[in-house]
Write a protein that holds these residues in place. Sequence first.
Motif, PDB file in Angstrom:
ATOM      1  N   SER A   1       0.703  -1.346  -0.118  1.00 24.78           N
ATOM      2  CA  SER A   1      -0.054  -0.256  -0.175  1.00 24.78           C
ATOM      3  C   SER A   1       0.971   1.359  -0.049  1.00 24.78           C
ATOM      4  O   SER A   1       0.337   2.264   0.473  1.00 24.78           O
ATOM      5  CB  SER A   1      -0.903   0.161   1.401  1.00 24.78           C
ATOM      6  OG  SER A   1      -0.121   0.126   2.347  1.00 24.78           O
ATOM      7  N   TRP A   2       2.159   1.047  -0.622  1.00 22.02           N
ATOM      8  CA  TRP A   2       3.035   2.425  -0.320  1.00 22.02           C
ATOM      9  C   TRP A   2       2.598   3.746  -1.174  1.00 22.02           C
ATOM     10  O   TRP A   2       2.370   4.724  -0.576  1.00 22.02           O
ATOM     11  CB  TRP A   2       4.494   1.879  -0.799  1.00 22.02           C
ATOM     12  CG  TRP A   2       5.391   3.308  -0.781  1.00 22.02           C
ATOM     13  CD1 TRP A   2       5.432   4.206  -1.745  1.00 22.02           C
ATOM     14  CD2 TRP A   2       5.720   3.982   0.560  1.00 22.02           C
ATOM     15  NE1 TRP A   2       6.210   5.057  -1.498  1.00 22.02           N
ATOM     16  CE2 TRP A   2       6.407   5.207  -0.105  1.00 22.02           C
ATOM     17  CE3 TRP A   2       5.720   3.664   1.764  1.00 22.02           C
ATOM     18  CZ2 TRP A   2       6.990   5.971   0.955  1.00 22.02           C
ATOM     19  CZ3 TRP A   2       6.502   4.411   2.656  1.00 22.02           C
ATOM     20  CH2 TRP A   2       7.064   5.608   2.115  1.00 22.02           C
TER      21      TRP A   2
ATOM     22  N   ASN B   1      11.755  -1.566  -4.403  1.00 22.08           N
ATOM     23  CA  ASN B   1      12.135  -2.965  -3.951  1.00 22.08           C
ATOM     24  C   ASN B   1      11.825  -3.463  -2.443  1.00 22.08           C
ATOM     25  O   ASN B   1      11.307  -4.389  -2.187  1.00 22.08           O
ATOM     26  CB  ASN B   1      13.589  -3.126  -4.229  1.00 22.08           C
ATOM     27  CG  ASN B   1      14.245  -3.257  -5.467  1.00 22.08           C
ATOM     28  OD1 ASN B   1      13.226  -3.122  -6.481  1.00 22.08           O
ATOM     29  ND2 ASN B   1      15.268  -2.794  -5.935  1.00 22.08           N
ATOM     30  N   SER B   2      11.992  -2.496  -1.679  1.00 28.96           N
ATOM     31  CA  SER B   2      11.758  -2.576  -0.400  1.00 28.96           C
ATOM     32  C   SER B   2      10.297  -2.700  -0.030  1.00 28.96           C
ATOM     33  O   SER B   2       9.916  -3.563   0.720  1.00 28.96           O
ATOM     34  CB  SER B   2      12.534  -1.448   0.662  1.00 28.96           C
ATOM     35  OG  SER B   2      13.914  -1.341   0.523  1.00 28.96           O
ATOM     36  N   THR B   3       9.400  -2.045  -0.648  1.00 30.39           N
ATOM     37  CA  THR B   3       8.026  -2.230  -0.556  1.00 30.39           C
ATOM     38  C   THR B   3       7.517  -3.388  -1.077  1.00 30.39           C
ATOM     39  O   THR B   3       6.596  -4.044  -0.489  1.00 30.39           O
ATOM     40  CB  THR B   3       7.259  -1.044  -1.176  1.00 30.39           C
ATOM     41  OG1 THR B   3       7.356  -1.337  -2.609  1.00 30.39           O
ATOM     42  CG2 THR B   3       7.595   0.256  -0.778  1.00 30.39           C
ATOM     43  N   LEU B   4       8.161  -4.240  -1.876  1.00 30.03           N
ATOM     44  CA  LEU B   4       7.732  -5.467  -2.476  1.00 30.03           C
ATOM     45  C   LEU B   4       8.138  -6.541  -1.900  1.00 30.03           C
ATOM     46  O   LEU B   4       7.747  -7.570  -1.889  1.00 30.03           O
ATOM     47  CB  LEU B   4       7.867  -5.313  -4.159  1.00 30.03           C
ATOM     48  CG  LEU B   4       7.347  -4.350  -4.898  1.00 30.03           C
ATOM     49  CD1 LEU B   4       7.645  -4.220  -6.439  1.00 30.03           C
ATOM     50  CD2 LEU B   4       5.821  -4.580  -4.822  1.00 30.03           C
TER      51      LEU B   4
ATOM     52  N   GLY C   1      18.992   2.647   4.011  1.00 27.84           N
ATOM     53  CA  GLY C   1      19.636   3.580   3.268  1.00 27.84           C
ATOM     54  C   GLY C   1      18.921   4.200   1.885  1.00 27.84           C
ATOM     55  O   GLY C   1      19.289   4.540   0.874  1.00 27.84           O
ATOM     56  N   THR C   2      17.352   4.143   2.140  1.00 27.50           N
ATOM     57  CA  THR C   2      16.637   4.886   1.026  1.00 27.50           C
ATOM     58  C   THR C   2      16.475   6.292   1.361  1.00 27.50           C
ATOM     59  O   THR C   2      15.983   6.953   0.375  1.00 27.50           O
ATOM     60  CB  THR C   2      15.313   3.939   0.885  1.00 27.50           C
ATOM     61  OG1 THR C   2      14.548   3.977   1.970  1.00 27.50           O
ATOM     62  CG2 THR C   2      15.805   2.355   0.319  1.00 27.50           C
TER      63      THR C   2
ATOM     64  N   PRO D   1       9.280  -1.745 -10.473  1.00 29.90           N
ATOM     65  CA  PRO D   1      10.532  -2.059  -9.983  1.00 29.90           C
ATOM     66  C   PRO D   1      11.595  -2.246 -11.332  1.00 29.90           C
ATOM     67  O   PRO D   1      11.053  -2.776 -12.284  1.00 29.90           O
ATOM     68  CB  PRO D   1      10.638  -3.201  -9.116  1.00 29.90           C
ATOM     69  CG  PRO D   1       9.560  -3.922  -9.562  1.00 29.90           C
ATOM     70  CD  PRO D   1       8.598  -2.895  -9.885  1.00 29.90           C
ATOM     71  N   PHE D   2      12.667  -1.757 -11.159  1.00 26.60           N
ATOM     72  CA  PHE D   2      13.884  -2.203 -12.367  1.00 26.60           C
ATOM     73  C   PHE D   2      13.877  -3.625 -12.563  1.00 26.60           C
ATOM     74  O   PHE D   2      13.609  -3.881 -13.846  1.00 26.60           O
ATOM     75  CB  PHE D   2      15.092  -1.576 -12.266  1.00 26.60           C
ATOM     76  CG  PHE D   2      15.083  -0.228 -12.344  1.00 26.60           C
ATOM     77  CD1 PHE D   2      15.362   0.294 -13.843  1.00 26.60           C
ATOM     78  CD2 PHE D   2      15.106   0.866 -11.608  1.00 26.60           C
ATOM     79  CE1 PHE D   2      15.083   1.801 -14.118  1.00 26.60           C
ATOM     80  CE2 PHE D   2      15.132   2.295 -11.643  1.00 26.60           C
ATOM     81  CZ  PHE D   2      15.245   2.634 -13.153  1.00 26.60           C
TER      82      PHE D   2
END
Length: 592
Positions: free
Chosen positions: A370-371, A496-499, A507-508, A567-568
């Motif tokens: 839900s970000w 990436n961190s949300t998924l 570090g984001t 995401p990439f």
Amino acid sequence: MKMTTEEAFVKTLQMHGIDNAFGIIGSAMMPISDIFPDAGITFWDCAHEGSAGMMADGFTRATGKMSMMIAQNGPGITNFVTAVKTAYWNHTPCLLVTPQAANKTIGQGGFQEMEQMNLFADCVAYQEEVRDPSRIAETLNRVIMQAKRASAPAQINVPRDFWTQVIDIDLPEIVAFERPSGGEAAITKAAALLSTAKFPVILNGAGVVLATGGIEASKLLAERLSAPVCVGYQHNDAFPGGHPLFAGPLGYNGSKAGMELIARADVVLALGTRLNPFSTLPGYGMDYWPQDAKIIQVDINPDRIGLTKKVSVGIVGDATKVATALLANLSDTAGDEGRDDRKATIGETKSKWAQQLSGMDHEEDDVGTSWNERARADKPDWMSPRMAWRAIQSALPANAIISSDIGNNCAIGNAYPSIDEGRKYLAPGLFGPCGYGLPAIVGAKIGCRDVPVVGFAGDGAFGISVNELTAIGRGEWPAVTQVVFRNYQWGAEKRNSTLWFDDNFVGTELDEQVSYAGIAQSCGLQGVVARTMDELTAALNKAVDDQMNHGKTTLIEAMINQELGEPFRRDAMKKPVAVAGISKDDMRPQTV
């Protein structure tokens, strides 16, 4: 003819018309930089060698003229590595000059010593070290020619004690090779496939931009076949954006229309492209690469043909020459089968995507996350990344050269700019370095003074090249416009961190107290903050006018919410599984 080694070096540069050098001054290069002004060579002294190399890349990509990277041996030269590898995958023929520690001290671990040939072995198409002062011009000439032939960086390594030697030599001859035009049998077979294709699709890559007349040749071929034309990821300028057959870029956040059209192909002509696997990854939930289509791959480098995709016909050749030969060898009825239906399908698919793109205001969340919903709620009055790109579209001059950094917000903009000429879209390429947007557009402006230029970068990537603001405000540097998307995060990594990492943001996060517009102002440049679409459009309009008519550089800080796009590397990530488990209790104090 008697001359010094530095005179021979510079005279060889002059033979090839190399008149712009980028780097930071150092004692190891001063014997040649000392005579640059007399030779008509401009040395652009940057704030960091990494940015200097990206300026050289931007200059050469925008102009088609070779430029030079040069700096102090050792730590100055090591700072070029990222830029040189970037230029390698951008197919940019740059000259890398690496002054080396003196021969008599090499191996003793002296001041600023580094094994510079091994350092760049994987970053250049060709490299050579000068073995004797009398061979300096011969070696330099060969290195430059190899860079041109391979369309990639090439390196000359010069021990610093070889400068200021008096030598008696003749300057070398320039021997240019005609570029290959493909084998007769391969052309015949490929033309036959295209002639009988029911839904041919052309995929243009960088080779079309680099080849003289490549875009026009591909256009004539596409029109003869009524074939839609897609372009590879980050090669948005490889076909005219306003052409009715243009289907848009493939790959990350590219054109859904292009993906849907190439999915229908029974024959794909991959023209001037190595078919990098990242460029054809699924998008918008579609695995669109046509598995049963016949693939014709054209590349100047035979090593790239068939490397990533199954190929029916491989053609080694210049994109212009091959496209022209294919056109000449088509049957009289080529493209006739289903032509009207195909043209209608192209138009309908493009129109549907244009409407969809214009209505895309926000980024979707994956099921279970839900970000993006939270990001919108947190800053309901802020622009989303897509709103910012639509505002930019309204003000971006049609003839502008643009550069795009790597990162989430720049990648979201992949499908928006419409570019009608080659050498107008500069992106960091498949090496993917951060910090490319600003230096690349500065290099482009140095080479194209009469063209408006606009750079784009996310705030994380921009932080890597922000120190160039201290360099580009000097009187001899031309004015540019730079847009920074400000959302206080490393977006791609945060996505990436949300998924995959349960919102564990390591570090984001960036410092919200930093103002890039304020930094620009403190460097004597114009810094503007835009918080709405109207403000961003107005700021960009004024910045371009100030750039072109008043010689003023402007940094626009576009404030956007923290929504995150695709995401990439969805293909390369998976949710981690704890097995042994990690605990702070296992940490032990260090002992020495």
